[in-house]
Design a protein around this motif. Structure first.
Motif, PDB file in Angstrom:
ATOM      1  N   PHE A   3       0.803  -1.236   0.000  1.00  0.00           N
ATOM      2  CA  PHE A   3       0.000   0.000   0.000  1.00  0.00           C
ATOM      3  C   PHE A   3       0.831   1.280   0.000  1.00  0.00           C
ATOM      4  N   ASP A   4       2.127   1.183  -0.288  1.00  0.00           N
ATOM      5  CA  ASP A   4       2.914   2.400  -0.456  1.00  0.00           C
ATOM      6  C   ASP A   4       2.434   3.066  -1.750  1.00  0.00           C
ATOM      7  N   VAL A   5       2.070   4.346  -1.661  1.00  0.00           N
ATOM      8  CA  VAL A   5       1.434   4.973  -2.830  1.00  0.00           C
ATOM      9  C   VAL A   5       2.415   5.470  -3.892  1.00  0.00           C
ATOM     10  N   ARG A   6       3.703   5.510  -3.554  1.00  0.00           N
ATOM     11  CA  ARG A   6       4.651   5.910  -4.607  1.00  0.00           C
ATOM     12  C   ARG A   6       4.818   4.750  -5.591  1.00  0.00           C
ATOM     13  N   PRO A   7       5.261   5.059  -6.827  1.00  0.00           N
ATOM     14  CA  PRO A   7       5.518   3.947  -7.743  1.00  0.00           C
ATOM     15  C   PRO A   7       6.527   2.984  -7.106  1.00  0.00           C
ATOM     16  N   LYS A   8       6.295   1.705  -7.274  1.00  0.00           N
ATOM     17  CA  LYS A   8       7.144   0.709  -6.630  1.00  0.00           C
ATOM     18  C   LYS A   8       8.505   0.631  -7.321  1.00  0.00           C
ATOM     19  N   GLU A   9       9.501   0.234  -6.533  1.00  0.00           N
ATOM     20  CA  GLU A   9      10.854   0.062  -7.068  1.00  0.00           C
ATOM     21  C   GLU A   9      11.322  -1.370  -6.845  1.00  0.00           C
ATOM     22  N   ASP A  13       7.565  -5.261  -3.073  1.00  0.00           N
ATOM     23  CA  ASP A  13       6.392  -4.396  -2.899  1.00  0.00           C
ATOM     24  C   ASP A  13       5.423  -4.494  -4.070  1.00  0.00           C
ATOM     25  N   LEU A  14       5.808  -5.267  -5.057  1.00  0.00           N
ATOM     26  CA  LEU A  14       4.997  -5.339  -6.275  1.00  0.00           C
ATOM     27  C   LEU A  14       4.136  -6.587  -6.244  1.00  0.00           C
ATOM     28  N   TYR A  15       2.856  -6.407  -6.424  1.00  0.00           N
ATOM     29  CA  TYR A  15       1.960  -7.557  -6.474  1.00  0.00           C
ATOM     30  C   TYR A  15       1.995  -8.151  -7.889  1.00  0.00           C
ATOM     31  N   ASP A  16       2.306  -9.439  -7.957  1.00  0.00           N
ATOM     32  CA  ASP A  16       2.243 -10.187  -9.227  1.00  0.00           C
ATOM     33  C   ASP A  16       3.042  -9.522 -10.363  1.00  0.00           C
ATOM     34  N   PHE A  39      -3.664   1.707 -19.241  1.00  0.00           N
ATOM     35  CA  PHE A  39      -4.418   2.871 -18.785  1.00  0.00           C
ATOM     36  C   PHE A  39      -3.742   3.573 -17.613  1.00  0.00           C
ATOM     37  N   ARG A  40      -4.245   4.749 -17.334  1.00  0.00           N
ATOM     38  CA  ARG A  40      -3.709   5.521 -16.205  1.00  0.00           C
ATOM     39  C   ARG A  40      -3.797   4.727 -14.905  1.00  0.00           C
ATOM     40  N   ARG A  41      -2.744   4.826 -14.100  1.00  0.00           N
ATOM     41  CA  ARG A  41      -2.705   4.254 -12.744  1.00  0.00           C
ATOM     42  C   ARG A  41      -2.835   2.726 -12.699  1.00  0.00           C
ATOM     43  N   VAL A  42      -2.487   2.106 -13.793  1.00  0.00           N
ATOM     44  CA  VAL A  42      -2.623   0.659 -13.832  1.00  0.00           C
ATOM     45  C   VAL A  42      -1.315  -0.002 -13.368  1.00  0.00           C
ATOM     46  N   GLY A  43      -0.271   0.829 -13.228  1.00  0.00           N
ATOM     47  CA  GLY A  43       0.983   0.303 -12.682  1.00  0.00           C
ATOM     48  C   GLY A  43       2.129   0.159 -13.674  1.00  0.00           C
ATOM     49  N   LYS A  44       2.142   0.983 -14.720  1.00  0.00           N
ATOM     50  CA  LYS A  44       3.208   0.889 -15.737  1.00  0.00           C
ATOM     51  C   LYS A  44       4.572   1.268 -15.159  1.00  0.00           C
ATOM     52  N   THR A  45       4.609   2.440 -14.508  1.00  0.00           N
ATOM     53  CA  THR A  45       5.890   2.914 -13.981  1.00  0.00           C
ATOM     54  C   THR A  45       6.450   1.916 -12.977  1.00  0.00           C
ATOM     55  N   SER A  46       5.580   1.387 -12.130  1.00  0.00           N
ATOM     56  CA  SER A  46       6.036   0.430 -11.117  1.00  0.00           C
ATOM     57  C   SER A  46       6.625  -0.822 -11.758  1.00  0.00           C
ATOM     58  N   VAL A  47       5.940  -1.365 -12.745  1.00  0.00           N
ATOM     59  CA  VAL A  47       6.416  -2.621 -13.309  1.00  0.00           C
ATOM     60  C   VAL A  47       7.750  -2.399 -14.040  1.00  0.00           C
ATOM     61  N   LYS A 223      -5.500  -4.162 -16.246  1.00  0.00           N
ATOM     62  CA  LYS A 223      -6.138  -4.012 -14.940  1.00  0.00           C
ATOM     63  C   LYS A 223      -6.117  -5.370 -14.241  1.00  0.00           C
ATOM     64  N   PHE A 224      -6.218  -5.371 -12.924  1.00  0.00           N
ATOM     65  CA  PHE A 224      -6.358  -6.633 -12.206  1.00  0.00           C
ATOM     66  C   PHE A 224      -7.755  -7.196 -12.457  1.00  0.00           C
ATOM     67  N   ASN A 225      -7.872  -8.526 -12.462  1.00  0.00           N
ATOM     68  CA  ASN A 225      -9.225  -9.079 -12.475  1.00  0.00           C
ATOM     69  C   ASN A 225      -9.748  -9.096 -11.035  1.00  0.00           C
TER      70      ASN A 225
HETATM   71  N1  LIG Z   1       1.731  -4.455  -9.030  1.00  0.00           N
HETATM   72  C1  LIG Z   1       1.574  -3.543  -8.072  1.00  0.00           C
HETATM   73  N2  LIG Z   1       1.588  -3.897  -6.757  1.00  0.00           N
HETATM   74  C2  LIG Z   1       1.430  -2.985  -5.801  1.00  0.00           C
HETATM   75  N3  LIG Z   1       1.204  -1.680  -6.021  1.00  0.00           N
HETATM   76  C3  LIG Z   1       1.190  -1.259  -7.291  1.00  0.00           C
HETATM   77  C4  LIG Z   1       1.381  -2.162  -8.377  1.00  0.00           C
HETATM   78  N4  LIG Z   1       1.312  -1.460  -9.524  1.00  0.00           N
HETATM   79  C5  LIG Z   1       1.089  -0.190  -9.160  1.00  0.00           C
HETATM   80  N5  LIG Z   1       1.000  -0.043  -7.830  1.00  0.00           N
HETATM   81  C6  LIG Z   1       0.673   1.214  -7.121  1.00  0.00           C
HETATM   82  O1  LIG Z   1      -0.364   1.847  -7.873  1.00  0.00           O
HETATM   83  C7  LIG Z   1      -0.134   3.236  -8.040  1.00  0.00           C
HETATM   84  C8  LIG Z   1       0.032   3.593  -9.506  1.00  0.00           C
HETATM   85  O2  LIG Z   1       1.216   2.955  -9.976  1.00  0.00           O
HETATM   86  P1  LIG Z   1       2.128   3.562 -11.124  1.00  0.00           P
HETATM   87  O3  LIG Z   1       2.439   4.973 -10.847  1.00  0.00           O
HETATM   88  O4  LIG Z   1       3.227   2.603 -11.296  1.00  0.00           O
HETATM   89  O5  LIG Z   1       1.114   3.432 -12.332  1.00  0.00           O
HETATM   90  P2  LIG Z   1       1.157   4.122 -13.758  1.00  0.00           P
HETATM   91  O6  LIG Z   1       0.406   3.220 -14.659  1.00  0.00           O
HETATM   92  O7  LIG Z   1       2.547   4.461 -14.126  1.00  0.00           O
HETATM   93  O8  LIG Z   1       0.332   5.426 -13.465  1.00  0.00           O
HETATM   94  P3  LIG Z   1       0.246   6.793 -14.320  1.00  0.00           P
HETATM   95  O9  LIG Z   1      -0.726   6.512 -15.412  1.00  0.00           O
HETATM   96  O10 LIG Z   1      -0.285   7.780 -13.313  1.00  0.00           O
HETATM   97  O11 LIG Z   1       1.624   7.098 -14.805  1.00  0.00           O
HETATM   98  C9  LIG Z   1       1.062   3.533  -7.158  1.00  0.00           C
HETATM   99  O12 LIG Z   1       0.552   3.892  -5.904  1.00  0.00           O
HETATM  100  C10 LIG Z   1       1.802   2.207  -7.071  1.00  0.00           C
HETATM  101  O13 LIG Z   1       2.521   2.104  -5.881  1.00  0.00           O
END
Ligand SMILES: Nc1ncnc2c1ncn2[C@@H]1O[C@H](COP(=O)(O)OP(=O)(O)OP(=O)(O)O)[C@@H](O)[C@H]1O
Ligand SMILES: [Mg+2]
Length: 388
Positions: A3-9, A13-16, A39-47, A223-225
């Protein structure tokens, strides 16, 4: 922490995302350039962050989101150079590289090495315009050589890559061709949520002569199912040591429709409040997300050529139950704001789809199903229309 809201490194901390991680790493190892989209906020930067967080790579991240401003159709070149050099500077610090590349950059800028290393904005700012395209290439060639000498691969990440097309006086194809031709140990990763725009840019590059026949691999972040969303929340709350009823979990799974960014925001906020003995209401947390989208989308609408028409198109889609064909949308738009040429409605729908705000499947245009996006966009549209 999930649940850390910053993009994961960190992988912990990364789910799946096992599929995406292995596709990205395999491409890098084969020196194949790639685009990570979704899509936005789907987790691209984190992955991408987690995938490139590996001893075998030297990574330069160019965060183009720092340039992003919906009111601007173009960015000045010095602004782009600053973001590029910030990425270079971070890499130099992280890997304690130095020597030639620092000397080269300070030389071009005409500042001493300390000034560049500290990234002294005042002293550097006025000198950014000295940095030409060839200098960008020289820096990347230098990094490529460093990577090679150390048996590593250089990975350059352009986050929100569609913004590259808006930089004044940047010859992107020639810049990338140079990297492709001369930097054999370099891989470029493009990411972006403005799916259609990134795709347009990539296709342009691929069909451009020297790139001919060369493909940039696409990796989609979905997106997650429902099961993944539920499991993500369970694990996250367990990590936080917070108990949550199944009803609340189910409600969140429905409202946030598998968008991990919302699930994370919800988990973080909910846990924080419970730990501080406050009562929490899911709708309140959802309201924060709605507001975020509302402000962001309003900025986009007000920066568009016709805020009223864009707003009417969104309201029309909502009235149609969240999706509709061009003909259906055009009819409702007419009822809302009067005669509007169907060709114009078509343009607007496609622009919204290219920007990743709505989806286009076959002949239907579809609003996002998660409530923060759907309500946030709708509220922004209503406000804009009522002010006209
Ligand atoms: N697989 C994951 N497991 C846990 N947390 C995640 C995962 N992917 C993303 N998050 C969380 O979800 C949020 C959005 O992630 P991220 O910024 O990586 O997405 P994004 O697709 O790059 O978003 P944006 O469209 O805003 O650039 C962040 O709070 C991040 O920590
Ligand atoms: Mg991102």
């Amino acid at each position: 922490m999930l649940f850390d809201v910053r993009p994961k490194e960190d992988k912990r901390d990364l789910y799946d995302r096992e599929r995406e991680l292995s596709e990205i790493r395999e491409s890098i190892d084969r020196r194949v350039w790639l685009s990570v989209y979704g899509f936005r906020r789907v987790g691209k930067t984190s992955v991408v962050n987690v995938a490139v967080n590996d001893q075998r790579y030297i990574v330069v991240k160019v965060n183009l989101m720092r340039l992003y401003d919906p009111k601007k159709r173009r960015y000045s070149r010095p602004d782009f150079i600053r973001v590029f050099l910030e990425g270079i500077n971070e890499a130099i610090r992280r890997y304690t590289l130095g020597g030639r590349v620092v000397r080269f950059i300070s030389n071009v800028l005409g500042v001493d090495e300390e000034t560049f290393l500290e990234f002294n904005a005042v002293k550097i700012g006025v000198r950014l315009r000295r940095f030409r395209d060839q200098d960008i290439n020289s820096v990347i060639r230098e990094f490529n050589q460093l990577a090679k000498d150390n048996g590593k691969i250089l990975v350059v990440v352009f986050d929100e890559a569609q913004e590259l097309m808006k930089v004044n006086g940047l010859n992107l194809p020639s810049l990338l061709h140079d990297i492709y031709d001369y930097c054999k140990d370099t891989v470029i990763i493009f990411t972006g949520s403005m799916i259609g725009l990134v795709e347009g840019m990539l296709r342009g590059l691929e069909y451009d002569k020297p790139f001919f026949g060369r493909l940039i691999r696409r990796v989609k972040v979905d997106k997650f199912n429902e099961d993944q969303s539920r499991d993500f929340l369970h694990r996250g709350f367990e990590e936080e040591g917070v108990r949550v009823s199944e009803d609340v979990i189910n409600d969140a799974v429905t409202r946030f429709d598998g968008i991990v960014g919302w699930l994370t925001l919800f988990g973080a906020e909910y846990s924080f409040r419970v730990k501080h003995g406050e009562s929490v209401d899911l709708s309140e947390v959802e309201g924060m997300a709605i507001n975020e989208v509302k402000e962001e989308f309003k900025g986009f609408l007000l920066g568009s050529q016709s805020p009223e028409r864009y707003s009417a198109v969104i309201i029309a889609l909502d009235r149609l139950g969240g999706k509709g064909t061009l003909g259906e949308v055009a009819k409702v738009v007419k009822a809302l704001i009067g005669e509007t040429p169907e060709s114009r409605v078509y343009e607007i729908l496609n622009r919204l789809a290219n920007m990743g705000f709505i989806e286009n499947i076959d002949d239907e245009y579809i609003l996002p199903r998660d409530t923060p996006n759907r309500k946030g966009m709708l509220m922004a549209s209503r406000e804009v229309i009522s002010q006209r």
